[in-house]
Design a protein around this motif. Structure first.
Motif, short mmCIF file in Angstrom:
data_model
loop_
_atom_site.label_atom_id
_atom_site.label_comp_id
_atom_site.label_asym_id
_atom_site.label_seq_id
_atom_site.Cartn_x
_atom_site.Cartn_y
_atom_site.Cartn_z
N GLN A 137 -0.77 2.36 7.43
CA GLN A 137 0.67 2.20 7.24
C GLN A 137 1.12 0.76 7.50
O GLN A 137 2.31 0.49 7.68
N ALA A 138 0.19 -0.17 7.46
CA ALA A 138 0.47 -1.56 7.84
C ALA A 138 1.58 -2.19 7.01
O ALA A 138 2.34 -3.03 7.51
N ASP A 139 1.70 -1.82 5.74
CA ASP A 139 2.68 -2.47 4.86
C ASP A 139 4.00 -1.71 4.77
O ASP A 139 4.89 -2.13 4.02
N ARG A 140 4.14 -0.64 5.50
CA ARG A 140 5.39 0.12 5.49
C ARG A 140 6.41 -0.51 6.42
O ARG A 140 6.06 -1.10 7.45
N ALA A 141 7.69 -0.37 6.07
CA ALA A 141 8.76 -0.84 6.95
C ALA A 141 8.87 0.11 8.14
O ALA A 141 8.73 1.33 8.00
N CYS A 142 9.11 -0.45 9.31
CA CYS A 142 9.21 0.39 10.51
C CYS A 142 10.36 1.38 10.42
O CYS A 142 10.30 2.46 11.02
N GLY A 143 11.40 1.01 9.70
CA GLY A 143 12.58 1.86 9.61
C GLY A 143 12.34 3.21 8.96
O GLY A 143 13.17 4.12 9.11
N VAL A 144 11.21 3.39 8.27
CA VAL A 144 10.95 4.66 7.59
C VAL A 144 9.86 5.47 8.31
O VAL A 144 9.50 6.55 7.84
N LEU A 145 9.36 4.97 9.43
CA LEU A 145 8.28 5.66 10.12
C LEU A 145 8.77 6.88 10.88
O LEU A 145 9.90 6.91 11.38
N ALA A 146 7.91 7.89 10.98
CA ALA A 146 8.18 9.02 11.86
C ALA A 146 8.11 8.53 13.30
O ALA A 146 7.46 7.54 13.61
N TYR A 147 8.77 9.28 14.20
CA TYR A 147 8.88 8.81 15.58
C TYR A 147 7.51 8.69 16.27
O TYR A 147 7.26 7.74 17.00
N GLY A 148 6.64 9.63 16.00
CA GLY A 148 5.31 9.56 16.59
C GLY A 148 4.56 8.32 16.15
O GLY A 148 3.82 7.71 16.95
N ASP A 149 4.73 7.91 14.89
CA ASP A 149 4.09 6.70 14.40
C ASP A 149 4.69 5.45 15.03
O ASP A 149 3.98 4.47 15.30
N LEU A 150 5.99 5.48 15.31
CA LEU A 150 6.62 4.36 16.01
C LEU A 150 6.03 4.18 17.40
O LEU A 150 5.83 3.06 17.88
N LYS A 151 5.75 5.31 18.06
CA LYS A 151 5.14 5.24 19.39
C LYS A 151 3.74 4.61 19.32
O LYS A 151 3.35 3.83 20.20
N ARG A 152 2.99 4.93 18.28
CA ARG A 152 1.67 4.33 18.11
C ARG A 152 1.78 2.83 17.82
O ARG A 152 1.00 2.02 18.33
N LEU A 153 2.77 2.48 17.00
CA LEU A 153 2.99 1.06 16.72
C LEU A 153 3.37 0.32 17.99
O LEU A 153 2.88 -0.78 18.25
N GLU A 154 4.23 0.92 18.79
CA GLU A 154 4.63 0.27 20.04
C GLU A 154 3.43 0.05 20.95
O GLU A 154 3.34 -0.97 21.64
N LEU A 155 2.49 0.97 20.93
CA LEU A 155 1.26 0.78 21.71
C LEU A 155 0.47 -0.40 21.19
O LEU A 155 -0.04 -1.21 21.97
N ALA A 156 0.37 -0.54 19.86
CA ALA A 156 -0.35 -1.68 19.28
C ALA A 156 0.32 -2.99 19.70
O ALA A 156 -0.36 -3.97 20.04
N VAL A 157 1.65 -3.02 19.70
CA VAL A 157 2.38 -4.21 20.13
C VAL A 157 2.09 -4.51 21.60
O VAL A 157 1.89 -5.66 21.99
N ALA A 158 2.07 -3.46 22.41
CA ALA A 158 1.80 -3.64 23.84
C ALA A 158 0.39 -4.15 24.10
O ALA A 158 0.14 -4.78 25.13
#
Length: 259
Positions: A137-158
């Motif tokens: 999902q690397a090329d998707r905008a964050c605004g369209v992600l499901a909440y669980g995927d946002l949590k995974r992204l936040e972990l990658a950022v951390a």
């Protein structure tokens, strides 16, 4: 020597003692759960550890270095990652770009204008996204992600600063049960494989008992119990505190609210 040593940490807001003389330690690769009823002081404790709140007193030693008095960004650069109850991502950016921004900060390049930001650290960003199962999902905008995927992204950022300590404030809040299990299995794997210490708060006791090496129970700003899952299940004071809040221990493995 423990990676994190907290001694007599305290914070008051007016006449309310939110955190009172909290002391604990955390070893490399250990997952330590900080649990307690709403208002117990868990988030206040977290916010002092990473510099968002100034402590009234106490010491926070990270690998022997004092964190009290340092700014959040300086603590982050020392190797302390953080996730929040509510995800903090840039909705208009892609998944990859969010991680690239964190990597730019880590490398001290946020204000460098020699190349476009989207051209920097792409391979490193993709490695982190692959680590958390988000590369597809690397090329998707964050605004369209499901909440669980946002949590995974936040972990990658951390993870972008290569943390040795990860502070996770209710990492599975708002997630479906299967997503909670998958995320915490991922975090536990990172902790063990990369020797990252994890301090996390969580209300889902299935998650806590399944993925913590030790537990601390905070009530009215004070630690009232520390130990293994079995120790906490059998602790009369802990049961009394939660029963008073409308919560009971299941005889098997969990503590669920019946309010």
């Amino acid at each position: 020597m423990s990676l994190l040593v907290v001694r007599v940490l305290a914070k008051a807001f007016g006449g309310v003692q939110a955190v009172k003389d909290v002391s604990f330690h955390l070893e490399a690769g250990e997952m330590l759960a900080l649990i307690g009823p709403n208002g117990a002081g868990k988030s206040t404790c977290f916010n002092m550890l990473n510099g968002q709140l100034a402590a009234d007193k106490g010491s926070v030693l990270f690998d022997g270095r004092e964190l009290i008095g340092q700014r959040p960004r300086d603590i982050w650069r020392l190797g302390v990652g953080r996730t929040f109850q509510i995800t903090a991502t840039f909705a208009s950016m892609t998944v990859r770009e969010n991680v690239q921004m964190a990597l730019l900060s880590h490398h001290g390049e946020l204000f460098s204008f020699w190349r476009r930001a989207s051209h920097r650290h792409g391979a490193e960003a993709d490695r982190l996204l692959d680590r958390v199962g988000m590369l597809h999902q690397a090329d998707r905008a964050c605004g369209v992600l499901a909440y669980g995927d946002l949590k995974r992204l936040e972990l990658a950022v951390a993870l972008a600063n290569g943390p040795r300590l990860l502070l996770m404030d209710e990492p599975t809040a708002g997630m479906a049960p299967k997503e909670r299990v998958a995320l915490m299995e991922l975090v536990a794997g990172i902790a063990k494989e990369e020797q990252v210490s994890v301090l996390f708060t969580e209300h889902d006791m299935d998650v806590v008992f399944a993925h913590s090496d030790r537990l601390m129970v905070l009530n009215r700003g004070e630690i009232i119990a520390t130990g293994s899952a079995d120790d906490i299940r059998s602790n009369d004071l802990v049961k009394e505190v939660y029963l008073g809040g409308g919560t009971t221990f299941d005889t098997g493995r969990e503590m669920k609210s019946h309010a």
